[in-house]
Design a protein around this motif. Sequence first.
Motif, PDB file in Angstrom:
ATOM      1  N   UNK A 456     125.079  97.286   6.045  1.00 56.28           N
ATOM      2  CA  UNK A 456     125.869  96.183   6.212  1.00 56.28           C
ATOM      3  C   UNK A 456     126.806  96.775   7.333  1.00 56.28           C
ATOM      4  N   UNK A 457     127.484  97.859   7.292  1.00 59.36           N
ATOM      5  CA  UNK A 457     128.540  98.128   7.877  1.00 59.36           C
ATOM      6  C   UNK A 457     128.049  98.181   9.512  1.00 59.36           C
ATOM      7  N   UNK A 458     126.730  98.753   9.434  1.00 61.17           N
ATOM      8  CA  UNK A 458     126.213  99.028  10.925  1.00 61.17           C
ATOM      9  C   UNK A 458     125.883  97.648  11.636  1.00 61.17           C
ATOM     10  N   UNK A 459     125.584  96.671  10.862  1.00 62.28           N
ATOM     11  CA  UNK A 459     125.458  95.354  11.290  1.00 62.28           C
ATOM     12  C   UNK A 459     126.777  94.697  11.788  1.00 62.28           C
ATOM     13  N   UNK A 460     127.747  94.880  11.084  1.00 64.30           N
ATOM     14  CA  UNK A 460     129.150  94.279  11.244  1.00 64.30           C
ATOM     15  C   UNK A 460     129.829  95.057  12.450  1.00 64.30           C
ATOM     16  N   UNK A 461     129.703  96.451  12.548  1.00 70.03           N
ATOM     17  CA  UNK A 461     130.358  97.166  13.589  1.00 70.03           C
ATOM     18  C   UNK A 461     129.753  96.656  15.012  1.00 70.03           C
ATOM     19  N   UNK A 462     128.455  96.494  15.099  1.00 64.16           N
ATOM     20  CA  UNK A 462     127.632  96.273  16.173  1.00 64.16           C
ATOM     21  C   UNK A 462     127.793  94.351  16.595  1.00 64.16           C
TER      22      UNK A 462
END
Length: 540
Positions: A456-462
């Motif tokens: 989830x964090x990866x999709x949000x950061x990108x």
Amino acid sequence: MSDSELPSPSPENPAPEKGAKPKSKSLLRSSLLTGSMTMVSRVLGLIRDIVLVGVLGAGGAMDAFVIAQKIPNFFRRLFAEGAFSQAFIPVLSECREKGTHAAVKELVDKVAGCLGSILLLVTVIGVVGAVGFAYIFGYGYADEPEKFSLLTDLIRITFPYLMLISLTGLAGAILNSYDRFAIPAVTPIFLNIFMIAAALLVADFFPNPAYALAWSIVAAGIFSLLFQLPFLRQIHLLPSPRIDWSHPGVKRILVLMAPALFGVSVSQLNLLLDSMIATMLSDGAASWLFLSDRLVELPLGVFGVAIATVIMPGLSRLSATQSGEKFSHMLDWAIRFVVLIALPATLALIILAEPILFTLFYHGEMESSDILMSSYSLKAYALGLFAFMLIKVLVPGYFARQDMKSPVRIGIIAIIANIVMKPIVVIPLVMLWGLGHVGLAFTTAMAAYVNAYLLYRGLRKSEVYNPASNWPKLWLRYGAANLAMVAVLLAFLFFWNLWSDWGVLERVLRLTVVCVVGFAVYLAALFAVGVRLRDFKAHH
């Protein structure tokens, strides 16, 4: 629009050319269609497990059978449902979006040839090296000659299922890419039907009922593959396998698949690790974990897999056409659906663990002590259901963009977290209460949260995924509805608490009442707080 109404590519009716958009269905309708088909399969799977437990009991033959069938199933999920399909669908969607039908057919032919050759090699290694696999995955049985010999035989019989069901997965991935979700969704039903028939009709003709069940798995694999072929012919994509490792599409799939072999199957690796360690615990531990896992798999398979199956082709097409905002909306829709389903399912499984297990499995060779031990691990696994379902819909957000490295990196972190947590949790539980299997289930659930959070964090950061602005309001609404359901379920259990004493029919009737009323209260509460069906309608 039904599958039969969708246009079939042909020389007269070609696949969409460059710039053309394939016809789309409502995501909600497609998910419900896939989910309903999968629900039938899962219900039959539950009946199958009830029959297996009645025939084999918990421990002994059941333990050996559980371990044996998990090995080809693990590889199946790598090849068929996991890494292969996640790598294949984006490449196929891109080819379909930008190329001709002839190019799509060539890709399918050469992928079928290359995948088939790999699967044949792996199958031969599995059959010839069955003893080695038995030592690796059933190490705890090495000092029990009879059990170990049975495990080896069962591995040797069931391993060809890997090749059969993986090729079935290839067929299903092609059909899903053309929005024909029903056929791949209905195919798993055959495995359950074959196993139930074997347990009830032919088990007595074998020295051990487990042998009949093992052969039924292979028979189901053959039938499942043959069943899908006519539907591939309808869309003019029945493969004519050709081995060509130099084909650009094949090379791209291999590049994408290599890291995905690990990344997409992290939860499966964790569950397999649980089974391996369980063989070193008390007799029956593998069976207790199996029953727990099967019940958690019911909502996960019906809804989590259905949503992921439906959004993957859509996300791949949106990525190919660089529709970033629609890509984010589709992910947001999927996550909302997961929250709607996973939270009540998690709470219900934890609260109703003992009633469900007593109702379904307390008969035949099953002891009440086995039911209680299974209920503890079911509650522990159920804690991770929300995370398991989130992973199913977050991973396609990476794979649809042909980003295979990020889920792999995150998966490695999750597995390391699981391995680190296991001795910390399992050893005290073994020493104090003999509940090591509960520790295995709990750490696997917690590792799933590590995995889901990082995805989830990866999709949000990108900035690939930007949540809708109304999420705080949604959490309050869903929370209120779940609290209402929990209150009703706890009230029922306060007055109905003699599940082990009641007969089978009475248990079934009472559990049905509890589930129906609990579900009705949840739906009524959702309606009362303003949630409507139209909130979940979306198109891709």
